[in-house]
Design an enzyme around this catalytic site. Structure first.
Site, mmCIF file in Angstrom:
data_model
loop_
_atom_site.group_PDB
_atom_site.id
_atom_site.type_symbol
_atom_site.label_atom_id
_atom_site.label_comp_id
_atom_site.label_asym_id
_atom_site.label_seq_id
_atom_site.Cartn_x
_atom_site.Cartn_y
_atom_site.Cartn_z
ATOM 1 N N ALA A 179 -36.516 29.351 5.510
ATOM 2 C CA ALA A 179 -37.525 30.332 5.099
ATOM 3 C C ALA A 179 -38.856 29.868 5.651
ATOM 4 C CB ALA A 179 -37.584 30.441 3.571
ATOM 5 N N CYS A 180 -39.806 30.775 5.755
ATOM 6 C CA CYS A 180 -41.095 30.399 6.333
ATOM 7 C C CYS A 180 -41.774 29.361 5.443
ATOM 8 C CB CYS A 180 -41.974 31.627 6.543
ATOM 9 S SG CYS A 180 -43.054 32.059 5.183
ATOM 10 N N LEU A 181 -42.612 28.536 6.052
ATOM 11 C CA LEU A 181 -43.239 27.424 5.334
ATOM 12 C C LEU A 181 -44.095 27.884 4.154
ATOM 13 C CD1 LEU A 181 -44.305 25.187 8.372
ATOM 14 C CD2 LEU A 181 -42.394 24.807 6.798
ATOM 15 N N SER A 183 -43.382 29.816 1.912
ATOM 16 C CA SER A 183 -42.570 29.947 0.698
ATOM 17 C C SER A 183 -42.522 28.658 -0.113
ATOM 18 C CB SER A 183 -41.149 30.382 1.060
ATOM 19 O OG SER A 183 -40.472 29.344 1.767
ATOM 20 N N ARG A 184 -43.080 27.574 0.410
ATOM 21 C CA ARG A 184 -43.092 26.298 -0.312
ATOM 22 C C ARG A 184 -44.297 26.177 -1.238
ATOM 23 N NH1 ARG A 184 -39.620 27.062 3.440
ATOM 24 N NH2 ARG A 184 -38.718 25.304 4.593
#
Length: 272
Positions: A179-181, A183-184
Site C-alpha cells: 500500500a502507499c506509504l 497509509s502508515r
C-alpha cells in the site's frame, strides 16, 4: 489454464472477453500482484495497444518503482513513469479518511490526459473483487473518472489472481500485499515527506533482515512494527539491533504490535 478449478477458468474467460472488448488501454500500474496480472493479461491479448503507467511520487519508494519497471520489461509491455506530486494538495496533506480519494483523483486525472493524448480507448486499474470489503475511498475517484476495473468486473478475488499469476509464471504471484506509504500515518496526522522517508527506510531495513510482510506505522515519536505472528519471535530476538536502527531514523520509541500484521489496520479507527 485447463488444470485450474472450473470456476476460476470461467472467471478468467470473462476477463479475457472484457479485455478484448476494451481493445486498447492505459493501465495504472504499481507493480503489485493485481496490476501486474492485469498488465500481463492485457498485453498478451492486445500487445502494443496497452501502456503501463506508474505514478512516481513520494508515496512510492524508489525500489518499488524500479521493480515495477523490471516486471513490465519482463512481460514485454511498454512502461511509463509519470511524476505526480500529492504535496500540492492540502486535502492530501491533511490526511482525512478520504485521503485516498484525493490522491486517486489526481493520479487518474493525469492518466486520463495521457490516454487522450495517445489515443487509448480506456484507462484501467487493478482493483479486485475483495477490495469492496475494506475502506476504499479511491473507488469513488475511479467511478467519477470512468476508469475501468477489469479484474473486479470479472469477479476475480485476490486468491484467484495469485493462482492465475502463478499459472502464468509471474514472479509477483506470491508478492506481499503493499500500500502507499501514506497509509502508515494515522488519519488526521499531517503527511510530510520526512515521515514518508522514515517509514520507507524503516521498512527497507526490515526487508533486508529477511522479513517479507510488514509495516512500520508512524505514530509521531513512536514507530510501531507489524509483522505476521510467525515472525514476532524473530523480531524480539533481534530487538536490540532493530530498535537501534529504527531510532536512528528519528523515532524515540519502537514497539511491536502484538495483534500482528493486518493490511489496512489504520482503518479500524473509522468504526468509532
Amino acid at each position: 489454464m485447463t488444470n485450474l478449478p472450473l470456476e476460476l477458468q470461467q472467471k478468467h474467460s470473462v476477463l479475457i472477453t472484457i479485455l478484448n472488448e476494451m481493445g486498447s488501454m492505459l493501465i495504472g500500474y504499481s507493480g503489485g500482484v493485481d496490476s501486474t496480472f492485469l498488465l500481463k493479461s492485457a498485453h498478451d491479448l492486445l500487445g502494443d495497444n496497452v501502456l503501463a503507467v506508474t505514478a512516481d511520487s513520494a508515496t512510492l519508494t524508489g525500489d518499488e518503482l524500479d521493480e515495477a519497471g523490471e516486471v513490465a520489461s519482463a512481460i514485454g509491455a511498454a512502461h511509463l513513469a509519470v511524476k505526480t506530486d500529492e504535496f500540492e494538495s492540502e486535502d492530501f496533506i491533511a490526511n482525512p479518511p478520504e485521503r485516498c480519494y484525493y490522491c486517486k483523483k489526481e493520479r487518474f486525472s493525469a492518466l486520463k490526459d495521457i490516454q487522450a493524448a495517445r489515443g487509448f480507448k480506456w484507462v484501467a486499474e487493478g482493483s479486485n473483487a475483495d477490495d469492496d470489503n475494506d475502506w476504499r475511498p479511491g473507488t469513488k475517484a475511479v467511478r467519477e473518472l470512468g476508469v475501468r476495473s477489469p479484474l473486479k468486473e470479472a469477479g476475480l478475488t485476490k486468491p484467484d489472481i495469485r493462482e492465475l499469476s502463478r499459472a502464468l509464471g509471474l514472479s509477483t504471484w506470491d508478492k506481499p500485499s503493499a500500500a502507499c506509504l501514506a497509509s502508515r500515518i494515522p488519519y488526521g496526522e499531517r503527511i510530510t515527506e520526512d515521515k514518508l522517508n522514515q517509514v520507507a527506510e524503516g521498512e527497507r531495513y526490515l526487508k533486508e533482515l529477511g522479513f517479507r510482510q510488514l509495516r512500520v506505522r508512524h505514530h509521531g515519536d513512536l514507530a510501531k512494527i507489524e509483522v505476521p505472528a510467525d515472525d514476532m519471535q524473530e523480531v524480539i530476538r533481534r530487538a536490540d539491533e532493530i530498535t537501534t536502527r529504527i531510532k536512528q531514523l528519528g523515532f524515540y520509541f519502537v514497539a511491536l504490535d502484538l495483534a500482528g500484521f493486518k493490511s489496512g489496520s489504520m482503518n479500524k479507527v473509522l468504526n468509532k
